[in-house]
Design an enzyme around this catalytic site. Structure first.
Site, PDB file in Angstrom:
ATOM      1  N   SER A 202       0.854  -1.190   0.000  1.00 47.00           N
ATOM      2  CA  SER A 202       0.000   0.000   0.000  1.00 47.00           C
ATOM      3  C   SER A 202       0.888   1.236   0.000  1.00 47.00           C
ATOM      4  CB  SER A 202      -0.939  -0.024   1.213  1.00 47.00           C
ATOM      5  OG  SER A 202      -1.929   0.972   1.087  1.00 47.00           O
ATOM      6  N   ASN A 203       0.344   2.365   0.347  1.00 45.10           N
ATOM      7  CA  ASN A 203       1.137   3.586   0.406  1.00 45.10           C
ATOM      8  C   ASN A 203       0.613   4.482   1.513  1.00 45.10           C
ATOM      9  OD1 ASN A 203      -0.973   5.412  -0.724  1.00 45.10           O
ATOM     10  ND2 ASN A 203      -0.735   4.054  -2.475  1.00 45.10           N
ATOM     11  N   ALA A 204       1.234   5.647   1.659  1.00 44.72           N
ATOM     12  CA  ALA A 204       0.993   6.477   2.846  1.00 44.72           C
ATOM     13  C   ALA A 204      -0.220   7.397   2.722  1.00 44.72           C
ATOM     14  CB  ALA A 204       2.243   7.324   3.129  1.00 44.72           C
ATOM     15  N   SER A 205      -0.979   7.293   1.618  1.00 46.46           N
ATOM     16  CA  SER A 205      -2.123   8.202   1.456  1.00 46.46           C
ATOM     17  C   SER A 205      -3.184   7.963   2.539  1.00 46.46           C
ATOM     18  CB  SER A 205      -2.754   7.978   0.076  1.00 46.46           C
ATOM     19  OG  SER A 205      -4.007   8.614   0.011  1.00 46.46           O
ATOM     20  N   ALA A 269      -4.421   7.541  -4.384  1.00 47.54           N
ATOM     21  CA  ALA A 269      -3.042   7.098  -4.603  1.00 47.54           C
ATOM     22  C   ALA A 269      -3.115   5.600  -4.901  1.00 47.54           C
ATOM     23  CB  ALA A 269      -2.206   7.372  -3.363  1.00 47.54           C
TER      24      ALA A 269
END
Ligand SMILES: Cc1cc2nc3c(=O)[nH]c(=O)nc-3n(C[C@H](O)[C@H](O)[C@H](O)COP(=O)(O)O)c2cc1C
Length: 393
Positions: A202-205, A269
Site C-alpha cells: 500500500s502507500n501512505a495516502s 493514490a
C-alpha cells in the site's frame, strides 16, 4: 445577499454592530439573531436601527411564523459573530435551546463561525474538539487572532478582523451553489494489493485531499460519488460512498460511476503494482530467494482519459522531485483537462494537515493555490477548476 447574523454573549459582541453596519451599507439584507447572553452586552435596538429590521431574540415570540425555520430557509449564509465557547459547543453537539442554535440546526446553508473568547477557553480541549467537529462538517471557522483581550492580557482568542469575516461570508455565499447540477466522481485514499491474507502492498495516502474535494463539492450543490480506498478518515455526509480495497476494485467502481460524470477527480493514490500471484495462505519464510513478482495494476486515469465523454478530468501528481515538469507531462500523456501537483518531499503532502498545490492545464495554464489546510485547498481547487472550464467553453 441575505445574511442571518447571529450574535452571542461575548465581550466582542460590540464589534458585531460594526460588522452589521458594513454589511448593510454594501446592500446585504441582514437579520440579526441575538442570544440572551448577547443582549447583556449590546442592546437589540442597536442592531434594529442598523438593519431597519426587527431583531430576533426569542424562539417563543412568533409561533405563527415558526421563526427558526423561516430564518433558516431565507438566508444565503448564516454568520455567528462572535461565537462564544458555549455556542460553539452547542453547534457541535446539535443542541438547540434558543433561537440562534435552532436556526443553525435547521439551516442547510453555509455557516460561518467567528469564535472569540479568553485564551484558556479557546485552547481548552473541549473547545478545540468542538471546532474540529464543526470544521469536519464543512463549517467555515474564521480563526481568532492574537491580541489584547478583555482580561487585560495578550493571547489567542480575539475576534478575527472584520475584513477576514466579510471575506469568509462572501466566499461561503459565492460557493454555496456553484456546483449545482454537476455530477462529480472523486477517487480517494490508498489501495491495498494483497500479498497473502495477512499482508499487502500500500502507500501512505490517507485520502484526506480527495475526501475534502468531495465534501466541498457536496457543500456547493453537486451530486457526488466518492470511490474510497481503505482509510480511517471519515467521508463527508451527503456523498455516495463506495468502499474499495484494491486497484482492480477501484478501477471497476470508478469506470461505471464516471460514465456520466461532468467532473472526475482522480485523487486516489492507486498502487502501481500488485503481487502477481497473491497467496491464498499466509506465506512462510524460506531460505534463499524471497523476491516477490509484481505486475502493473490498471491505470484508472489513463482509462478515464481515453473514454471521457465531456467529463472534465482532473489528475493529481504527488512527486518528490521536478513535480511540475512531471505533472505537465502527465497532463498531456493522459489527456487530462487539469492536474493538481503537489510536492510530497519533506514534511508536506501525505497525512499532514497542510498541503501545497499548483494546478496546471492546457499548454501553459498554471495557478499556484498556495499552502493551506486541505479543506481550504479543496475550495481553492474547485474555484480554479470552474474557472478553467468556463474559459475553455
Ligand atoms: C464580562 C463577560 C465577558 C465574557 N466574554 C466571553 C467571550 O468573549 N467569549 C465567550 O465564549 N464567553 C464569554 N463570556 C461567557 C459567556 O457570556 C457565557 O458562556 C454565556 O453563557 C454565553 O451565552 P451564549 O453563548 O448563549 O451567548 C463572558 C462572560 C462575561 C460575564
Amino acid at each position: 445577499m441575505r445574511i442571518v447574523l447571529g450574535v452571542a454573549g461575548g465581550i466582542a459582541a460590540y464589534k458585531a454592530a460594526a460588522l452589521c453596519s458594513t454589511l448593510v451599507q454594501r446592500g446585504d439584507e441582514v437579520d440579526v439573531v441575538m442570544t440572551d447572553g448577547a443582549e447583556r452586552f449590546v442592546g437589540a435596538l442597536t442592531f434594529a436601527a442598523l438593519t431597519r429590521r426587527p431583531v430576533l431574540t426569542s424562539l417563543w415570540d412568533a409561533p405563527d411564523t415558526i421563526p427558526h425555520i423561516a430564518l433558516a430557509r431565507s438566508a444565503g449564509v448564516i454568520a455567528i459573530v462572535p461565537a462564544t465557547a458555549n455556542v460553539v459547543a452547542k453547534l457541535a453537539l446539535g443542541i438547540a435551546d434558543d433561537l440562534l442554535t435552532n436556526v443553525a440546526l435547521a439551516a442547510r446553508v453555509p455557516l460561518v463561525v467567528a469564535p472569540a473568547m479568553n485564551s484558556a477557553m479557546y485552547e481548552h480541549p473541549a473547545t478545540r474538539g468542538h471546532l474540529e467537529t464543526l470544521r469536519a462538517r464543512g463549517v467555515t471557522i474564521v480563526e481568532p487572532g492574537v491580541g489584547f483581550l478583555a482580561e487585560r492580557e495578550t493571547g489567542i482568542g480575539r475576534l478575527a478582523d472584520a475584513d477576514a469575516i466579510v471575506a469568509a461570508i462572501d466566499a461561503a455565499g459565492a460557493r454555496a451553489n456553484d456546483l449545482a447540477g454537476e455530477r462529480v466522481v472523486v477517487t480517494a485514499g490508498p489501495t491495498r494489493e494483497a500479498i497473502d491474507p495477512a499482508r499487502y502492498l500500500s502507500n501512505a495516502s490517507t485520502g484526506t485531499m480527495g475526501i475534502e474535494l468531495a465534501r466541498e463539492a457536496v457543500a456547493r450543490g453537486a451530486d457526488v460519488d466518492l470511490v474510497l480506498g481503505p482509510t480511517t478518515v471519515e467521508p463527508p455526509a451527503g456523498a455516495r460512498v463506495t468502499r474499495v480495497v484494491s486497484a482492480d476494485d477501484m478501477y471497476a467502481a470508478t469506470m461505471t460511476r464516471a460514465a456520466h460524470a461532468t467532473f472526475a477527480l482522480a485523487a486516489a493514490a492507486v498502487a502501481d503494482w500488485r503481487p502477481a500471484e497473491p497467496s491464498a495462505e499466509k506465506r512462510k519464510k524460506h531460505d534463499g530467494d524471497e523476491s516477490l513478482a509484481l505486475v502493473r495494476t490498471p491505470d484508472i486515469l489513463a482509462a478515464l482519459g481515453a473514454r471521457k465523454n465531456g467529463t472534465f478530468l482532473v489528475g493529481f501528481a504527488a512527486e518528490t522531485q521536478d513535480a511540475e515538469a512531471y505533472g505537465r507531462e502527465k497532463l498531456q500523456r493522459k489527456h487530462l483537462d487539469a492536474i493538481a501537483v503537489n510536492d510530497v518531499s519533506g514534511e508536506r503532502g501525505f497525512g499532514t494537515g497542510d498541503n501545497s498545490l499548483v494546478v496546471l492545464w492546457g499548454a501553459d495554464g498554471r495557478r499556484d493555490l498556495g499552502t493551506a489546510s486541505k479543506r481550504e485547498l479543496a475550495a481553492r481547487l474547485w474555484d480554479a477548476l470552474l474557472d478553467v472550464r468556463a474559459k475553455r467553453v
